[in-house]
Design a protein around this motif. Sequence first.
Motif, PDB file in Angstrom:
ATOM      1  N   ILE A 238      83.124  44.265  57.744  1.00 30.40           N
ATOM      2  CA  ILE A 238      82.489  44.787  56.536  1.00 30.40           C
ATOM      3  C   ILE A 238      81.108  45.364  56.826  1.00 30.40           C
ATOM      4  O   ILE A 238      80.688  46.312  56.163  1.00 30.40           O
ATOM      5  CB  ILE A 238      82.438  43.665  55.464  1.00 30.40           C
ATOM      6  N   LEU A 239      80.415  44.831  57.840  1.00 23.65           N
ATOM      7  CA  LEU A 239      79.045  45.275  58.081  1.00 23.65           C
ATOM      8  C   LEU A 239      78.892  46.793  58.242  1.00 23.65           C
ATOM      9  O   LEU A 239      78.019  47.385  57.595  1.00 23.65           O
ATOM     10  CB  LEU A 239      78.456  44.544  59.289  1.00 23.65           C
TER      11      LEU A 239
ATOM     12  N   LEU B 203      74.190  55.904  52.433  1.00 26.84           N
ATOM     13  CA  LEU B 203      74.651  56.951  51.526  1.00 26.84           C
ATOM     14  C   LEU B 203      73.877  56.923  50.206  1.00 26.84           C
ATOM     15  O   LEU B 203      73.802  57.934  49.506  1.00 26.84           O
ATOM     16  CB  LEU B 203      76.140  56.777  51.231  1.00 26.84           C
ATOM     17  N   ILE B 204      73.335  55.768  49.866  1.00 22.27           N
ATOM     18  CA  ILE B 204      72.504  55.719  48.664  1.00 22.27           C
ATOM     19  C   ILE B 204      71.076  56.126  48.989  1.00 22.27           C
ATOM     20  O   ILE B 204      70.446  56.865  48.233  1.00 22.27           O
ATOM     21  CB  ILE B 204      72.533  54.301  48.042  1.00 22.27           C
ATOM     22  N   VAL B 205      70.586  55.660  50.142  1.00 24.61           N
ATOM     23  CA  VAL B 205      69.166  55.879  50.444  1.00 24.61           C
ATOM     24  C   VAL B 205      68.885  57.322  50.852  1.00 24.61           C
ATOM     25  O   VAL B 205      67.916  57.928  50.387  1.00 24.61           O
ATOM     26  CB  VAL B 205      68.709  54.890  51.545  1.00 24.61           C
ATOM     27  N   VAL B 206      69.743  57.907  51.703  1.00 20.10           N
ATOM     28  CA  VAL B 206      69.428  59.224  52.258  1.00 20.10           C
ATOM     29  C   VAL B 206      69.386  60.334  51.198  1.00 20.10           C
ATOM     30  O   VAL B 206      68.420  61.100  51.158  1.00 20.10           O
ATOM     31  CB  VAL B 206      70.390  59.561  53.424  1.00 20.10           C
ATOM     32  N   PRO B 207      70.365  60.454  50.290  1.00 16.32           N
ATOM     33  CA  PRO B 207      70.302  61.559  49.330  1.00 16.32           C
ATOM     34  C   PRO B 207      69.112  61.469  48.383  1.00 16.32           C
ATOM     35  O   PRO B 207      68.748  62.458  47.745  1.00 16.32           O
ATOM     36  CB  PRO B 207      71.605  61.415  48.522  1.00 16.32           C
TER      37      PRO B 207
ATOM     38  N   THR C  46      76.824  51.863  56.068  1.00 10.58           N
ATOM     39  CA  THR C  46      77.094  53.265  55.739  1.00 10.58           C
ATOM     40  C   THR C  46      76.850  53.536  54.259  1.00 10.58           C
ATOM     41  O   THR C  46      76.179  54.501  53.889  1.00 10.58           O
ATOM     42  CB  THR C  46      78.559  53.618  56.068  1.00 10.58           C
ATOM     43  N   LEU C  47      77.384  52.662  53.417  1.00 11.82           N
ATOM     44  CA  LEU C  47      77.217  52.860  51.980  1.00 11.82           C
ATOM     45  C   LEU C  47      75.747  52.758  51.586  1.00 11.82           C
ATOM     46  O   LEU C  47      75.267  53.522  50.747  1.00 11.82           O
ATOM     47  CB  LEU C  47      78.045  51.835  51.205  1.00 11.82           C
TER      48      LEU C  47
END
Lengths: 363, 82
Positions: A147-148, A157-161, A153-154
């Motif tokens: 799961i790590l 995916l929230i932080v970068v955009p 990744t998720l």
Amino acid sequence: MIEKGKISASQMGKMLYLAILPTAILTTPAITFKFAKQDLWISPIWALCGLIVIFVSLRLHRMYPGLNIVQACERIVGRFPGKIIGFIFPLFYLYFNGIIVREYSEFVVGAFLIRTPLIVVSGSIVLVCAIAARGGVEIVGRFSELILPAFITLFLLIVVPIIPDLQVTNMLPIMPEGIRPSIEGAIVLQTWFSEFLTASFLLPFVADQKKSQKSVYISLLAVILTLIVSNLVTLLLLGELTGNYTYPFLTVARYINLADFFTHLESLFMAIWVLGAFVKICVFFYVTVLGAAQWMNLSDYRPIVFPLGLLLILFSMWVAPNFQELTHAIATSVTLAIITLFVIIPGLLFCIAWVKRRLWIKS
Amino acid sequence: MDWAAVLGIAAVLVIMVRYEWPQLKPQMKREKTAYAVLTAVGGALALLLVFYPEMPGPTQGLDALYKPLVKWMDHFIEKRSG
């Protein structure tokens, strides 16, 4: 020994990381912001309890190899006091896990499945976790390994955009009132750092003992770093508003809008949350079951998994009548209780063990 | 409504016992006792929570245990957030 499975040191590190972080990302920014204001992102650095707890559990494991803190306690202070502490630990883990299950289901119901009864959400996650915990420490370890990467990744995916929308001025001035507000904000965070005591229960199962120390410290660093990033992003996006939301980081995820195409990314956050909470509840549940089985001198922990799962669901209903009181309790009495039980008692045990060893060497 | 909950609890308990009990070997006396006691405690607590949902919980116990410190922390939180 009840548990025959073995995990690798890196699996243990990943388990600890996932067992501590998910709820910390979710609820702490709002509480920490009350104290630290724009120094919110500095607070996770004051991980004093984490350092103490990791040091104590590693040293105790070196003194008493193959024993977790409860078993070591029986050796240090004798059988009867050891049994009392051995009863309190699983009970507290059960209670604390009840709080986690409640937080998990309140969040899922409050933010996503609005018309689902609480008990359905908490019941299903506890059932899944009970099945995983029945599989043993190896299964939980492999789950966290699996799961790590998805979790990270998720998270990215929230932080970068969100980076183009961040306003650096929100974090200024840095430390206007000195270092104190950020330390005050870190008091509640100590609850999460104290949870590193769980390492003591996992250490006996680590196959490559030499690497375990490094792995636990890396895990602590990773937790601190992730919390700094998530707090910083929340602060830079929301600024003064951070304290107004119950789940600031969810608001951050909702804010993302890439070219009107990528919207409603809070579903990603939901995925993070379910994955993370799964491992967290699993690890804590496993520790509860193991502790209870050791306390009762059972030959196998598997038979008591489902009864304890039922108790876990009931505790999740019982911990607080509503979410406001739960949040208040987390900020006050639960923090105090967890610091007493996970930091002060193990610290005292370590001191006693150290003195005993010194006297023994002298004589 | 209460009685529906009671039926639900009974169903859960029956499923749990029917699933686990045959897997316990006859010589596992301790495990059997532990299983029976924990299931009974779970069932009793479930019934209590159905009929007395306002029953004081463990959190109130902790609150009482740490009362002076909690008061001080409350005061502190109010001062900082006010």
